[in-house]
Design a protein around this motif. Structure first.
Motif, PDB file in Angstrom:
ATOM      1  N   MET A   7       0.838  -1.216   0.000  1.00  0.00           N
ATOM      2  CA  MET A   7       0.000   0.000   0.000  1.00  0.00           C
ATOM      3  C   MET A   7       0.871   1.263   0.000  1.00  0.00           C
ATOM      4  SD  MET A   7      -3.363   0.443   2.403  1.00  0.00           S
ATOM      5  CE  MET A   7      -2.675   1.740   3.380  1.00  0.00           C
ATOM      6  N   ALA A   8       0.419   2.298  -0.690  1.00  0.00           N
ATOM      7  CA  ALA A   8       1.206   3.553  -0.738  1.00  0.00           C
ATOM      8  C   ALA A   8       1.221   4.215   0.637  1.00  0.00           C
ATOM      9  CB  ALA A   8       0.583   4.494  -1.761  1.00  0.00           C
ATOM     10  N   MET A   9       2.349   4.855   0.933  1.00  0.00           N
ATOM     11  CA  MET A   9       2.488   5.595   2.207  1.00  0.00           C
ATOM     12  C   MET A   9       1.842   6.967   2.065  1.00  0.00           C
ATOM     13  SD  MET A   9       4.280   4.833   5.002  1.00  0.00           S
ATOM     14  CE  MET A   9       5.145   6.324   5.464  1.00  0.00           C
ATOM     15  N   PRO A  10       0.914   7.354   2.943  1.00  0.00           N
ATOM     16  CA  PRO A  10       0.356   8.721   2.844  1.00  0.00           C
ATOM     17  C   PRO A  10       1.466   9.764   2.987  1.00  0.00           C
ATOM     18  CG  PRO A  10      -0.859   7.395   4.467  1.00  0.00           C
ATOM     19  CD  PRO A  10       0.342   6.602   4.066  1.00  0.00           C
ATOM     20  N   SER A  11       1.339  10.869   2.256  1.00  0.00           N
ATOM     21  CA  SER A  11       2.343  11.941   2.323  1.00  0.00           C
ATOM     22  C   SER A  11       2.373  12.549   3.718  1.00  0.00           C
ATOM     23  CB  SER A  11       2.018  13.036   1.316  1.00  0.00           C
ATOM     24  OG  SER A  11       2.307  12.587   0.029  1.00  0.00           O
ATOM     25  N   GLN A  12       3.566  12.876   4.158  1.00  0.00           N
ATOM     26  CA  GLN A  12       3.763  13.503   5.471  1.00  0.00           C
ATOM     27  C   GLN A  12       4.207  14.953   5.272  1.00  0.00           C
ATOM     28  OE1 GLN A  12       3.181  11.810   8.364  1.00  0.00           O
ATOM     29  NE2 GLN A  12       2.523  10.159   6.987  1.00  0.00           N
ATOM     30  N   PRO A  13       3.981  15.832   6.282  1.00  0.00           N
ATOM     31  CA  PRO A  13       4.512  17.199   6.188  1.00  0.00           C
ATOM     32  C   PRO A  13       6.030  17.149   6.020  1.00  0.00           C
ATOM     33  CG  PRO A  13       3.042  16.968   8.077  1.00  0.00           C
ATOM     34  CD  PRO A  13       3.217  15.598   7.498  1.00  0.00           C
ATOM     35  N   ASP A  14       6.552  18.111   5.309  1.00  0.00           N
ATOM     36  CA  ASP A  14       7.978  18.155   4.974  1.00  0.00           C
ATOM     37  C   ASP A  14       8.786  18.617   6.201  1.00  0.00           C
ATOM     38  OD1 ASP A  14      10.388  18.514   3.739  1.00  0.00           O
ATOM     39  OD2 ASP A  14       9.692  20.008   2.287  1.00  0.00           O
ATOM     40  N   PRO A  15       9.740  17.807   6.674  1.00  0.00           N
ATOM     41  CA  PRO A  15      10.509  18.207   7.855  1.00  0.00           C
ATOM     42  C   PRO A  15      11.564  19.283   7.569  1.00  0.00           C
ATOM     43  CG  PRO A  15      11.290  16.088   7.017  1.00  0.00           C
ATOM     44  CD  PRO A  15      10.139  16.499   6.142  1.00  0.00           C
ATOM     45  N   ARG A  16      11.783  19.602   6.276  1.00  0.00           N
ATOM     46  CA  ARG A  16      12.825  20.576   5.922  1.00  0.00           C
ATOM     47  C   ARG A  16      12.582  21.908   6.647  1.00  0.00           C
ATOM     48  NH1 ARG A  16      15.915  21.214   0.728  1.00  0.00           N
ATOM     49  NH2 ARG A  16      15.212  19.091   0.450  1.00  0.00           N
ATOM     50  N   PRO A  17      13.611  22.442   7.320  1.00  0.00           N
ATOM     51  CA  PRO A  17      13.392  23.711   8.027  1.00  0.00           C
ATOM     52  C   PRO A  17      13.062  24.848   7.065  1.00  0.00           C
ATOM     53  CG  PRO A  17      15.701  23.012   8.212  1.00  0.00           C
ATOM     54  CD  PRO A  17      14.981  21.935   7.459  1.00  0.00           C
ATOM     55  N   GLU A  18      12.286  25.803   7.572  1.00  0.00           N
ATOM     56  CA  GLU A  18      11.844  26.931   6.745  1.00  0.00           C
ATOM     57  C   GLU A  18      13.012  27.593   6.015  1.00  0.00           C
ATOM     58  OE1 GLU A  18       8.798  29.337   8.583  1.00  0.00           O
ATOM     59  OE2 GLU A  18       9.711  31.165   7.808  1.00  0.00           O
ATOM     60  N   SER A  19      14.124  27.768   6.716  1.00  0.00           N
ATOM     61  CA  SER A  19      15.274  28.485   6.137  1.00  0.00           C
ATOM     62  C   SER A  19      15.823  27.792   4.890  1.00  0.00           C
ATOM     63  CB  SER A  19      16.383  28.619   7.169  1.00  0.00           C
ATOM     64  OG  SER A  19      16.778  27.327   7.578  1.00  0.00           O
ATOM     65  N   GLU A  20      15.547  26.490   4.731  1.00  0.00           N
ATOM     66  CA  GLU A  20      16.106  25.760   3.580  1.00  0.00           C
ATOM     67  C   GLU A  20      15.119  25.557   2.441  1.00  0.00           C
ATOM     68  OE1 GLU A  20      17.865  22.112   5.019  1.00  0.00           O
ATOM     69  OE2 GLU A  20      18.992  23.230   6.541  1.00  0.00           O
ATOM     70  N   THR A  21      13.934  26.137   2.559  1.00  0.00           N
ATOM     71  CA  THR A  21      12.933  25.924   1.499  1.00  0.00           C
ATOM     72  C   THR A  21      13.214  26.770   0.249  1.00  0.00           C
ATOM     73  OG1 THR A  21      11.525  27.576   2.530  1.00  0.00           O
ATOM     74  CG2 THR A  21      11.067  25.279   3.083  1.00  0.00           C
TER      75      THR A  21
END
Ligand code: ACO
Length: 286
Positions: free
Chosen positions: A1-15
């Motif tokens: 089964m596909a894994m549901p998408s999770q919020p991105d842990p990348r810190p704001e400063s690196e977006t």
């Protein structure tokens, strides 16, 4: 089964990331794993980056591109829509404000701006696409108003952008059918200035930036704002606005600059305005 998408842990400063090279700020959407879709974190960071770069003396041109295979896959369906909506109307409005703020800032940016569209460009990404003064894409980029495919309307300005940049029938087809345009089709329809093979894209944008860097920066700013403003004016209002805008330009160094440019053409015969820019380095600093 596909894994549901999770919020991105990348810190704001690196977006968002950027490099400044020879007067050009190369700014990148930097969430390649999420196809650079716009989360509230990215939107907040982008506004900060734009603010930081706008008045720096070492930045003359700003280029907006994307890391990885996307320019931007539009709004983040998880973090921008689902999570904000779960918190209620205030959170939704706040998220909209964060996105729209940086697009507006970019529409009226002090420096010339160029969108370098390296890949996917969907929905909400039409906001920054239109905000950039010029746009170049790779032939394999894809442009889509995918909103209709998931049962919403193209908001956040996206309908307006399609209607502004394309003819009526094309905009209607594009918005209603949810089919993508290739880079070449996007260029034919006026969404971008040119579409190029992927390996030629950066070189072409660099060339354009080099030309822009030679122009007088005050005249360039007045020009790009004039073209945006007059779109919504009657002919008479535009004519009047342009007189006032030129008079304002005269007031911050414009007379001296023009005197020098005219001298280089009429007296020194070192350049022809029809064939390129005058040498702005010779203007006397006051
Ligand atoms: N919102 C949230 N997550 C997204 C988005 C998005 N707009 N686009 C991509 N992602 C995520 C995917 O969920 C996936 O996350 P996961 O790894 O945690 O599961 C990851 O980015 C990679 O995406 P894939 O779909 O696996 O990448 P692929 O290269 O196969 O496809 C494509 C790329 C076509 C862009 C696809 O991701 C897609 O259709 N994205 C949505 C595009 C879209 O319609 N955007 C909204 C426009 S409407 C608006 O902006 C208001």
């Amino acid at each position: 089964m596909a894994m549901p998408s999770q919020p991105d842990p990348r810190p704001e400063s690196e977006t968002v990331r950027f490099d400044i090279v020879d007067g050009v700020a190369w700014v990148y959407f930097n969430r390649p794993d999420k196809r650079n879709c716009m989360s509230p974190k990215l939107n907040r960071r982008m506004l900060q980056v734009l603010e930081e770069l706008e008045f720096r003396h070492d930045v003359q041109v700003l280029v907006l591109s994307g890391e990885g295979s996307a320019w931007s896959a539009g709004m983040d369906l998880l973090e921008y829509f689902r999570m904000s909506e779960a918190e209620g109307i205030n959170a939704t409005r706040r998220s909209q404000r964060e996105a729209y703020s940086w697009w507006e800032r970019l529409r009226w940016y002090e420096k010339p701006t160029v969108a370098m569209i390296n890949g996917w460009c969907f929905g909400g990404a039409y906001g920054p696409l239109f905000a950039c003064d010029l746009a170049f894409c790779s032939d394999d980029a894809q442009f889509g108003l995918s909103e209709i495919n998931w049962a919403i309307l193209p908001g956040g300005g996206a309908s307006k952008v399609a209607a502004e940049l394309m003819g009526f029938r094309d905009a209607m087809y594009h918005a209603m059918m949810g089919e993508n345009l290739t880079g070449k089709q996007a260029a034919e329809k006026g969404m971008v200035n040119e579409s190029l093979p992927a390996d030629k894209l950066r070189e072409r944008v660099q060339q354009v930036a080099d030309v822009l860097k030679k122009k007088d920066s005050h005249a360039l700013r007045a020009t790009k704002w004039a073209v945006r403003r007059v779109r919504e004016m009657t002919y008479d209002n535009a004519e009047d606005y342009l007189i006032r805008a030129q008079e304002a330009l005269n007031d911050f160094g414009g007379w001296e600059t023009r005197k020098e440019a005219t001298k280089q053409f009429l007296d020194d015969k070192t350049f022809k305005p029809g064939l390129g820019a005058f040498d702005k380095n010779k203007v006397q600093a006051d």
